[in-house]
Motif scaffolding. Structure first.
Motif, short mmCIF file in Angstrom:
data_model
loop_
_atom_site.label_atom_id
_atom_site.label_comp_id
_atom_site.label_asym_id
_atom_site.label_seq_id
_atom_site.Cartn_x
_atom_site.Cartn_y
_atom_site.Cartn_z
N ALA A 29 0.71 -1.15 0.18
CA ALA A 29 -0.04 -0.16 0.00
C ALA A 29 0.92 1.35 -0.03
CB ALA A 29 -1.08 -0.18 0.93
N ILE A 30 1.96 1.30 0.86
CA ILE A 30 3.02 2.47 0.89
C ILE A 30 3.54 2.48 -0.59
CG2 ILE A 30 5.12 3.01 1.63
CD1 ILE A 30 4.61 1.50 4.17
N ALA A 31 3.92 1.43 -1.25
CA ALA A 31 4.46 1.49 -2.66
C ALA A 31 3.25 2.12 -3.83
CB ALA A 31 4.88 0.31 -3.11
N ALA A 32 1.93 1.55 -3.37
CA ALA A 32 0.98 2.18 -4.31
C ALA A 32 0.61 3.76 -4.13
CB ALA A 32 -0.11 1.25 -4.16
N THR A 33 0.72 4.08 -2.98
CA THR A 33 0.42 5.26 -2.77
C THR A 33 1.49 6.21 -3.39
OG1 THR A 33 -0.77 4.66 -0.68
CG2 THR A 33 -0.16 7.00 -0.94
N THR A 34 2.69 5.92 -3.25
CA THR A 34 3.91 6.47 -3.57
C THR A 34 3.88 6.68 -5.30
OG1 THR A 34 5.15 5.61 -1.90
CG2 THR A 34 6.44 6.68 -3.93
N LEU A 35 3.56 5.49 -5.88
CA LEU A 35 3.44 5.36 -7.33
C LEU A 35 2.18 5.77 -7.98
CD1 LEU A 35 5.18 1.63 -7.60
CD2 LEU A 35 6.21 3.98 -8.10
N GLY A 61 1.87 10.62 10.93
CA GLY A 61 2.31 9.85 9.72
C GLY A 61 2.97 10.77 8.63
N ARG A 62 2.26 12.08 8.59
CA ARG A 62 2.80 12.88 7.73
C ARG A 62 4.30 13.45 7.86
NH1 ARG A 62 -2.15 17.50 7.51
NH2 ARG A 62 -3.63 16.49 5.92
N ALA A 63 4.48 13.48 9.07
CA ALA A 63 6.11 13.93 9.52
C ALA A 63 6.81 12.58 9.30
CB ALA A 63 6.19 14.05 10.98
N GLU A 108 7.28 12.37 5.32
CA GLU A 108 8.32 13.55 4.86
C GLU A 108 9.62 13.14 5.33
OE1 GLU A 108 9.19 18.32 5.57
OE2 GLU A 108 7.49 17.38 6.60
N VAL A 109 10.03 12.57 6.05
CA VAL A 109 11.35 11.88 6.57
C VAL A 109 11.70 11.07 5.63
CG1 VAL A 109 12.75 10.61 8.11
CG2 VAL A 109 11.38 12.69 9.21
N LEU A 110 10.73 10.04 5.05
CA LEU A 110 11.05 8.88 4.45
C LEU A 110 10.85 9.43 2.91
CD1 LEU A 110 9.34 6.13 6.42
CD2 LEU A 110 11.66 6.64 6.07
N ALA A 138 1.05 8.18 3.09
CA ALA A 138 1.47 6.86 3.24
C ALA A 138 2.00 6.47 4.38
CB ALA A 138 2.62 6.72 1.97
N GLY A 139 2.48 7.71 5.31
CA GLY A 139 2.94 7.61 6.46
C GLY A 139 2.07 6.64 7.51
#
Length: 422
Positions: free
Chosen positions: A98-104, A165-167, A170-172, A178-179
């Motif tokens: 899900a992290i990858a999907a949100t990013t892509l 999660g937003r913070a 942002e770091v990642l 996605a956080g």
């Protein structure tokens, strides 16, 4: 006999089991609730269509239902520990996807991820039955409800992790929402580790040895969901318990998954959406010990009917609320969770005690499969109903389903009281 009381020397084992399950529920609750809080919004953003927003939660619920089949088989053959830990690890893989999907911005990958994510809800749900394996019948509701209650801590924290999660995102270098999935991943992995280390001896295997029923069901069939479905159909008590958890769950899921979108249509901030969902989850789990106590004292039917009344009231208040954030909607979501708690605890306790211990994994897995598949269908239709008719109509349809459950319960009670031959 349906139940075998545990020997005195199992008291310490039962206490350790309940405490371990409470710990895993807390960690898993953080993971599940974090993902739920952003699922519909991420799906709408990635797909570009509000009508598809419910699919993220729908696939999660569907995954939770389908993973019940292999997880029940694992528990039936090897015990609760392996089944629950494996389910959480699969959920962790789903969170990573899900992290990858949100990013892509890949909608198909998001749905794959949320489907695997659903395995975590399988673990979260099946854990309640593990608490009853060594419980004496007169305390079954309370022991089950304490494990359900433990989910409160993580589940209330989960939606409020959207801001932090937003913070983290942002770091990642990830998109803001996605956080939340990052917290899901960490919660699931830690829950799996805790179960693997501390859920010893296994409560289900111990209960079977104490009851002397290890040979009642062939080893290859223990945990078989198809057998469980046949047993449910043949056992009126199990059938009613399954109906209670199923209808209560589908009413709750259908309204809950569309509430974040209803609020966003009124320009509600993401933090306020997280707050409302947190209070909803507090209603689901926070008063579970009271629900369990009432179930043990009054019986499951009055508690289930109380739950139906709360669900109908919640749907009415939600239907009358305006877009965005409002006090009425907040109260409605809390009552929606509380009504679900009543039906969930009363129905689950009924299912847990409806068959001998050698058949429990099969019946419990089958009951959760029915509950999950029905809720998945409800979640999918909820997005369409809201898109075409609006949030108020969705709430009205959900209330009608709850009323149907009440009618079934009352008619069944009347039939049982009626003299034979009448």
């Amino acid at each position: 006999m349906t139940d075998a009381a545990p020997a005195p020397d199992t008291t310490a084992v039962q206490s350790r089991t309940v405490l371990t399950l409470m710990g895993s529920q807390t960690l898993g609750g953080i993971g599940v609730a974090s993902g739920i809080a952003v699922g519909a919004i991420v799906a709408a953003d990635v797909s570009g269509r509000d009508a598809l927003s419910g699919l993220a939660t729908t696939t999660q619920v569907l995954g939770g239902a389908l993973f019940t089949i292999p997880v029940a088989a694992l528990m039936g053959r090897h015990g609760r520990r392996l089944g629950l830990a494996t389910a959480y690890l699969i959920g962790g893989v789903g969170a990573a996807l899900a992290i990858a999907a949100t990013t892509l911005g890949a909608f198909w990958l998001l749905l794959v991820g949320t489907t695997l994510f659903g395995a975590s809800t399988t673990a979260n749900s099946q854990a309640r039955y593990a608490a009853t394996d060594l419980a004496v019948p007169e305390r079954r509701g309370r022991q089950l409800s304490w494990v359900v209650w433990a989910t409160t801590i993580g589940s209330v924290l989960g939606p409020n992790m959207v801001g932090p999660g937003r913070a983290v995102a942002e770091v990642l270098g990830l998109p803001p929402l996605a956080g939340a999935w990052v917290f899901s991943f960490l919660g699931f992995v830690l829950a799996a580790v805790l179960l693997h280390v501390a859920l010893r001896p296994d409560p289900l295997l111990t209960a079977r040895r104490l009851a002397g029923v290890d040979t009642d069901v062939p080893a290859g069939r223990q945990g078989n969901v198809a057998d469980g479905l046949r047993l449910i159909r043949a056992t009126p008590t199990a059938l009613w318990g399954t109906a209670v958890v199923t209808v209560g769950h589908v009413v709750m899921v259908s309204v809950m998954v569309m509430t974040p979108l209803h609020m966003r249509h009124g320009q509600a901030e993401i933090e306020l959406i997280g707050l409302v969902i947190s209070l909803h989850i507090l209603g689901m789990y926070g008063l579970a010990p009271v629900t369990g106590q009432l179930t043990d004292r009054l019986g499951p039917r009055p508690v289930a009917l109380l739950g139906v009344g709360l669900l109908v009231l919640a749907c009415a208040l939600a239907a009358l609320s305006h877009d965005g954030f409002s006090g009425g909607l907040t109260v409605a979501l809390f009552l929606l969770g509380l009504g679900w708690s009543c039906t969930f605890v009363a129905g689950s306790g009924t299912v847990a005690g409806s068959v001998p211990v050698g058949q429990r994994a099969s019946v419990q897995g089958a009951a959760d499969l029915v509950m999950g598949l029905t809720a998945a269908l409800g979640g999918a239709l909820a997005g369409v109903v809201m898109d075409v008719f609006g949030y108020a109509v969705l709430c009205a349809v959900a209330a009608l389903a709850a009323v149907t459950l009440a009618a079934y319960t009352l008619l069944r009670e009347d039939h049982e009281r009626r003299p034979v031959g009448v």
